[in-house]
Design a protein around this motif. Structure first.
Motif, PDB file in Angstrom:
ATOM      1  N   PHE A 100      -3.832  12.391  21.648  1.00  0.00           N
ATOM      2  CA  PHE A 100      -2.553  12.193  20.966  1.00  0.00           C
ATOM      3  C   PHE A 100      -2.609  10.842  20.252  1.00  0.00           C
ATOM      4  O   PHE A 100      -2.942   9.827  20.864  1.00  0.00           O
ATOM      5  CB  PHE A 100      -1.417  12.224  21.981  1.00  0.00           C
ATOM      6  N   SER A 101      -2.295  10.855  18.955  1.00  0.00           N
ATOM      7  CA  SER A 101      -2.373   9.587  18.228  1.00  0.00           C
ATOM      8  C   SER A 101      -1.172   9.370  17.315  1.00  0.00           C
ATOM      9  O   SER A 101      -1.151   8.417  16.543  1.00  0.00           O
ATOM     10  CB  SER A 101      -3.659   9.526  17.400  1.00  0.00           C
ATOM     11  N   GLY A 102      -0.201  10.253  17.394  1.00  0.00           N
ATOM     12  CA  GLY A 102       0.959  10.106  16.510  1.00  0.00           C
ATOM     13  C   GLY A 102       1.928   9.065  17.031  1.00  0.00           C
ATOM     14  O   GLY A 102       1.700   8.420  18.051  1.00  0.00           O
ATOM     15  N   ALA A 107      -8.997   9.730   3.650  1.00  0.00           N
ATOM     16  CA  ALA A 107      -7.919   8.768   3.365  1.00  0.00           C
ATOM     17  C   ALA A 107      -6.589   9.491   3.282  1.00  0.00           C
ATOM     18  O   ALA A 107      -6.504  10.569   2.687  1.00  0.00           O
ATOM     19  CB  ALA A 107      -8.180   8.052   2.043  1.00  0.00           C
ATOM     20  N   GLN A 108      -5.582   8.889   3.896  1.00  0.00           N
ATOM     21  CA  GLN A 108      -4.222   9.417   3.800  1.00  0.00           C
ATOM     22  C   GLN A 108      -3.293   8.241   3.609  1.00  0.00           C
ATOM     23  O   GLN A 108      -3.511   7.180   4.212  1.00  0.00           O
ATOM     24  CB  GLN A 108      -3.842  10.133   5.096  1.00  0.00           C
ATOM     25  N   LYS A 109      -2.243   8.444   2.830  1.00  0.00           N
ATOM     26  CA  LYS A 109      -1.305   7.349   2.580  1.00  0.00           C
ATOM     27  C   LYS A 109      -0.787   6.796   3.915  1.00  0.00           C
ATOM     28  O   LYS A 109      -0.636   5.582   4.098  1.00  0.00           O
ATOM     29  CB  LYS A 109      -0.147   7.868   1.718  1.00  0.00           C
ATOM     30  N   SER A 110      -0.584   7.723   4.881  1.00  0.00           N
ATOM     31  CA  SER A 110      -0.013   7.312   6.170  1.00  0.00           C
ATOM     32  C   SER A 110      -0.958   6.431   6.997  1.00  0.00           C
ATOM     33  O   SER A 110      -0.553   5.838   7.992  1.00  0.00           O
ATOM     34  CB  SER A 110       0.362   8.550   6.991  1.00  0.00           C
ATOM     35  N   ASP A 111      -2.220   6.324   6.577  1.00  0.00           N
ATOM     36  CA  ASP A 111      -3.129   5.399   7.269  1.00  0.00           C
ATOM     37  C   ASP A 111      -2.713   3.956   7.028  1.00  0.00           C
ATOM     38  O   ASP A 111      -3.240   3.036   7.673  1.00  0.00           O
ATOM     39  CB  ASP A 111      -4.576   5.554   6.756  1.00  0.00           C
ATOM     40  N   GLY A 112      -1.843   3.748   6.034  1.00  0.00           N
ATOM     41  CA  GLY A 112      -1.403   2.380   5.738  1.00  0.00           C
ATOM     42  C   GLY A 112      -1.680   1.946   4.305  1.00  0.00           C
ATOM     43  O   GLY A 112      -1.547   0.774   3.969  1.00  0.00           O
ATOM     44  N   TRP A 113      -2.076   2.920   3.470  1.00  0.00           N
ATOM     45  CA  TRP A 113      -2.316   2.585   2.061  1.00  0.00           C
ATOM     46  C   TRP A 113      -0.995   2.165   1.396  1.00  0.00           C
ATOM     47  O   TRP A 113       0.066   2.716   1.690  1.00  0.00           O
ATOM     48  CB  TRP A 113      -2.874   3.792   1.310  1.00  0.00           C
ATOM     49  N   ASP A 114      -1.100   1.205   0.450  1.00  0.00           N
ATOM     50  CA  ASP A 114       0.094   0.800  -0.314  1.00  0.00           C
ATOM     51  C   ASP A 114       0.407   1.811  -1.405  1.00  0.00           C
ATOM     52  O   ASP A 114       1.536   1.902  -1.869  1.00  0.00           O
ATOM     53  CB  ASP A 114      -0.148  -0.569  -0.985  1.00  0.00           C
ATOM     54  N   THR A 115      -0.639   2.519  -1.871  1.00  0.00           N
ATOM     55  CA  THR A 115      -0.451   3.507  -2.943  1.00  0.00           C
ATOM     56  C   THR A 115      -1.168   4.792  -2.542  1.00  0.00           C
ATOM     57  O   THR A 115      -1.898   4.817  -1.546  1.00  0.00           O
ATOM     58  CB  THR A 115      -1.077   2.980  -4.263  1.00  0.00           C
ATOM     59  N   ASP A 135     -13.781  -5.310  -1.345  1.00  0.00           N
ATOM     60  CA  ASP A 135     -13.382  -4.000  -1.879  1.00  0.00           C
ATOM     61  C   ASP A 135     -12.790  -3.053  -0.837  1.00  0.00           C
ATOM     62  O   ASP A 135     -12.092  -2.104  -1.189  1.00  0.00           O
ATOM     63  CB  ASP A 135     -14.586  -3.315  -2.554  1.00  0.00           C
ATOM     64  N   GLY A 136     -13.117  -3.279   0.425  1.00  0.00           N
ATOM     65  CA  GLY A 136     -12.514  -2.444   1.471  1.00  0.00           C
ATOM     66  C   GLY A 136     -13.032  -1.015   1.479  1.00  0.00           C
ATOM     67  O   GLY A 136     -12.265  -0.077   1.717  1.00  0.00           O
ATOM     68  N   ALA A 137     -14.328  -0.844   1.248  1.00  0.00           N
ATOM     69  CA  ALA A 137     -14.911   0.497   1.366  1.00  0.00           C
ATOM     70  C   ALA A 137     -14.642   1.026   2.777  1.00  0.00           C
ATOM     71  O   ALA A 137     -14.698   0.265   3.740  1.00  0.00           O
ATOM     72  CB  ALA A 137     -16.417   0.428   1.118  1.00  0.00           C
ATOM     73  N   HIS A 138     -14.326   2.290   2.890  1.00  0.00           N
ATOM     74  CA  HIS A 138     -14.012   2.983   4.158  1.00  0.00           C
ATOM     75  C   HIS A 138     -12.657   2.555   4.734  1.00  0.00           C
ATOM     76  O   HIS A 138     -12.250   3.072   5.768  1.00  0.00           O
ATOM     77  CB  HIS A 138     -15.085   2.739   5.242  1.00  0.00           C
ATOM     78  N   SER A 139     -12.011   1.596   4.116  1.00  0.00           N
ATOM     79  CA  SER A 139     -10.784   1.057   4.689  1.00  0.00           C
ATOM     80  C   SER A 139      -9.575   1.541   3.878  1.00  0.00           C
ATOM     81  O   SER A 139      -9.726   2.308   2.928  1.00  0.00           O
ATOM     82  CB  SER A 139     -10.895  -0.476   4.638  1.00  0.00           C
ATOM     83  N   ILE A 140      -8.392   1.068   4.252  1.00  0.00           N
ATOM     84  CA  ILE A 140      -7.222   1.366   3.417  1.00  0.00           C
ATOM     85  C   ILE A 140      -7.271   0.483   2.171  1.00  0.00           C
ATOM     86  O   ILE A 140      -7.926  -0.552   2.163  1.00  0.00           O
ATOM     87  CB  ILE A 140      -5.886   1.148   4.182  1.00  0.00           C
ATOM     88  N   ASN A 141      -6.597   0.912   1.124  1.00  0.00           N
ATOM     89  CA  ASN A 141      -6.505   0.141  -0.133  1.00  0.00           C
ATOM     90  C   ASN A 141      -7.872  -0.205  -0.720  1.00  0.00           C
ATOM     91  O   ASN A 141      -8.051  -1.286  -1.284  1.00  0.00           O
ATOM     92  CB  ASN A 141      -5.681  -1.144   0.068  1.00  0.00           C
ATOM     93  N   GLU A 142      -8.825   0.716  -0.562  1.00  0.00           N
ATOM     94  CA  GLU A 142     -10.134   0.501  -1.215  1.00  0.00           C
ATOM     95  C   GLU A 142      -9.904   0.238  -2.697  1.00  0.00           C
ATOM     96  O   GLU A 142      -9.046   0.859  -3.328  1.00  0.00           O
ATOM     97  CB  GLU A 142     -11.007   1.757  -1.032  1.00  0.00           C
ATOM     98  N   LYS A 143     -10.676  -0.711  -3.230  1.00  0.00           N
ATOM     99  CA  LYS A 143     -10.520  -1.031  -4.663  1.00  0.00           C
ATOM    100  C   LYS A 143     -11.852  -1.420  -5.267  1.00  0.00           C
ATOM    101  O   LYS A 143     -12.828  -1.735  -4.554  1.00  0.00           O
ATOM    102  CB  LYS A 143      -9.510  -2.165  -4.856  1.00  0.00           C
ATOM    103  N   LEU A 144     -11.886  -1.371  -6.589  1.00  0.00           N
ATOM    104  CA  LEU A 144     -12.995  -1.969  -7.330  1.00  0.00           C
ATOM    105  C   LEU A 144     -12.326  -2.835  -8.386  1.00  0.00           C
ATOM    106  O   LEU A 144     -11.412  -2.364  -9.078  1.00  0.00           O
ATOM    107  CB  LEU A 144     -13.836  -0.863  -7.980  1.00  0.00           C
ATOM    108  N   ASP A 145     -12.731  -4.085  -8.480  1.00  0.00           N
ATOM    109  CA  ASP A 145     -12.129  -4.929  -9.514  1.00  0.00           C
ATOM    110  C   ASP A 145     -12.589  -4.461 -10.882  1.00  0.00           C
ATOM    111  O   ASP A 145     -13.767  -4.133 -11.075  1.00  0.00           O
ATOM    112  CB  ASP A 145     -12.516  -6.399  -9.296  1.00  0.00           C
ATOM    113  N   LYS A 146     -11.642  -4.481 -11.832  1.00  0.00           N
ATOM    114  CA  LYS A 146     -11.963  -4.056 -13.196  1.00  0.00           C
ATOM    115  C   LYS A 146     -13.156  -4.862 -13.723  1.00  0.00           C
ATOM    116  O   LYS A 146     -14.060  -4.335 -14.356  1.00  0.00           O
ATOM    117  CB  LYS A 146     -10.722  -4.286 -14.082  1.00  0.00           C
ATOM    118  N   ARG A 147     -13.170  -6.142 -13.413  1.00  0.00           N
ATOM    119  CA  ARG A 147     -14.262  -7.010 -13.847  1.00  0.00           C
ATOM    120  C   ARG A 147     -15.612  -6.517 -13.297  1.00  0.00           C
ATOM    121  O   ARG A 147     -16.608  -6.444 -14.014  1.00  0.00           O
ATOM    122  CB  ARG A 147     -13.979  -8.439 -13.347  1.00  0.00           C
TER     123      ARG A 147
END
Ligand SMILES: C[C@H](N)C(=O)N[C@@H](Cc1c[nH]cn1)C(=O)O
Ligand SMILES: [Zn+2]
Ligand SMILES: [Zn+2]
Length: 475
Positions: free
Chosen positions: A322-324, A103-111, A441-453
């Motif tokens: 080339f992917s930049g 994961a890298q922020k530049s992949d499109g993560w918000d944080t 949850d977006g496993a393997h994706s950008i902005n992966e999360k787990l809800d606190k609940r």
């Protein structure tokens, strides 16, 4: 039934900040197994788990697995731990993984991916939050909440946490088979928390996984990357060959174009036909998880079948291309195409590999290229389907109802956890998949999360499962 659970649940709620902080510390360790440069972080993550478990009073061993296949890199250790050794109690073996996808922020993560950021709506964002650091820590948190609440831990717990799952579980099978009659000998059943609910509201218990065969296609020609103005039209370009091969593997409707794959798939039985109607799953939730409406099928049944019981082929990327951003006018000298096939009953790893290699070589030879081709599997893991008619599943169903107030669905999973079948074979015991996270949850994706609940109720669920397992009559 399970009378001490209310006290346990209350303690989990009271300790929730501490448990979130434990997840924050874990997410901060970028334990990416696929990147050689991150290997020290993977090892650090294994050590973090070992330290936390030791503090909780577990006996812990870091088991070295030798070198990663085809490299000089040390594999990260497997954390083997035992909590409790009371012969009058059942023993449950749990497995999880402490490595994560890149994961890298530049992949499109918000944080920042390796910082746990908690949003107002309860989303806890960070790489590994749901896959699989949250669930792994769930077991540790369950131990701690019992200790603080002064409630006797209902079972002996054996733990096996690995650091290479996202890269094919290199080296783990041998250890699991070797310890089937050793470290894992006492296990009465196995539980793995490393997959997701089908939607966002209804919990599920999972009894099947697809396997995965992951391939590399290498095409090389020139001795070095070239200027496309100077050499374009002169040299045969590896990338041109590769994209033509990759385009020949699958069509836009997801149909695998390689002969010898569909022929191996088990036919749909009349019993199975009726199974899908009862599952809580809506295309709307799928669109939400997907972030679009670009599905191949518009109906629930065909979508679930495509995910659970038919193979799929995905193109993942091209190493060396080339992917930049910008416009680099290069001709790459060597490119490696990456794709994988999710496998299902009754597909065989070797038969599938032979079909892939034969087909890719045939397509390449028809191109009439002077470039060089190599095609080979990088890692392969088997599919698994088990019977949910077992006390392991009924205990989990009762725990789910107690925590979430609904009966769980019984589902299969499109993803792969290669070691699941190995545990079943090595221990001869029933294996249950008990997911914590949800479909968005977006496993393997950008902005992966787990809800606190899901994290907090999930810790309750894992603990409750152990209480019900302790009470369940053997069948
Ligand atoms: C379902 C599990 N959480 C998972 O993500 N497994 C991976 C395993 C894998 C195999 N090769 C690379 N990763 C998956 O299904 O992709
Ligand atoms: Zn994963
Ligand atoms: Zn996982």
């Amino acid at each position: 039934m399970a009378p001490q659970l209310d006290g346990y649940f209350q303690k989990v709620d009271e300790l929730s900040d501490k448990f979130i902080d434990r997840l924050r510390q874990a997410v901060a360790i970028p334990s990416v197994s696929a990147e050689a440069a991150r290997r020290p972080d993977v090892v650090r993550m294994g050590q973090f788990l070992a330290d936390e478990l030791t503090k909780l009073g577990a006996s812990v061993e870091l088991r070295q697995l030798g070198k990663q296949e085809g490299t000089d890199l040390d594999l990260p250790p497997v954390v083997l731990a035992r909590y409790g050794n009371d012969k009058s109690k059942r023993t449950i073996l749990v497995y999880g993984h402490y490595d994560v996808q890149p994961a890298q922020k530049s992949d499109g993560w918000d944080t920042e991916p390796f910082e746990l950021v908690i949003k107002e709506d309860g989303r806890m964002c960070g790489r590994g939050s749901t896959d699989d650091k949250g669930p792994v820590l769930g077991w540790l948190n369950a131990i701690e909440a019992h200790q603080v609440a002064g409630i006797d831990f209902p079972v002996n717990l054996l733990m096996c946490f690995e650091g290479m799952e996202e890269y094919g579980s290199d080296g783990l099978d041998d250890l699991v088979y070797a310890e089937g009659k050793g470290f894992f000998a006492d296990a009465d059943a196995v539980c793995i928390s490393d997959n997701y609910w089908l939607g966002t509201e209804k919990p599920c218990l999972t009894y099947g996984l697809r396997g995965v065969n992951y391939y590399n296609i290498e095409v090389s020609g020139p001795g070095a990357d070239l200027h496309s103005g100077v050499f374009g039209g002169t040299a045969q370009e590896p990338m041109t060959d590769l994209v033509r091969i990759m385009a020949s593997l699958v069509d836009s409707e997801g149909r695998i174009l390689i002969p010898g794959i569909a022929e191996q798939v088990a036919p749909v039985t009349p019993d199975e036909e009726g199974l899908y109607d009862g599952i809580s799953f809506s295309m709307e939730t799928l669109y939400e998880s997907l972030g679009s409406k670009t599905t191949i099928f518009d109906d629930k049944k065909r979508t679930l079948m495509a995910r659970w019981r038919f193979p799929s082929l995905s193109l993942h990327g091209i190493e060396g291309a080339f992917s930049g951003s910008g416009a680099k006018t290069v001709i790459p000298a060597k490119v490696i195409g990456k794709f994988s096939i999710r496998t299902v009953p009754n597909m065989e790893i070797e038969k599938t590999n032979e079909a892939v290699v034969r087909y890719v070589e045939e397509v390449f030879s028809k191109l009439g290229s002077k470039n060089t081709l190599k095609v080979y599997p990088q890692h392969c893991g088997r599919w698994w389907v088990a019977s949910p008619n077992h006390w392991n599943f009924s205990a989990a169903a009762k725990a789910t109802e107690r925590v979430w107030g609904v009966k769980p669905d019984f589902t299969r999973e499109g993803g792969s956890i290669p070691v699941t079948l190995t545990f079943e074979q090595a221990t001869g015991k029933n294996v249950l998949l008990l997911p914590m996270g949800s479909s968005t949850d977006g496993a393997h994706s950008i902005n992966e999360k787990l809800d606190k609940r899901n994290y907090i109720e999930g810790i309750k669920l894992l603990g409750a499962y152990l209480h019900y397992v302790a009470e369940e009559p053997m069948n």
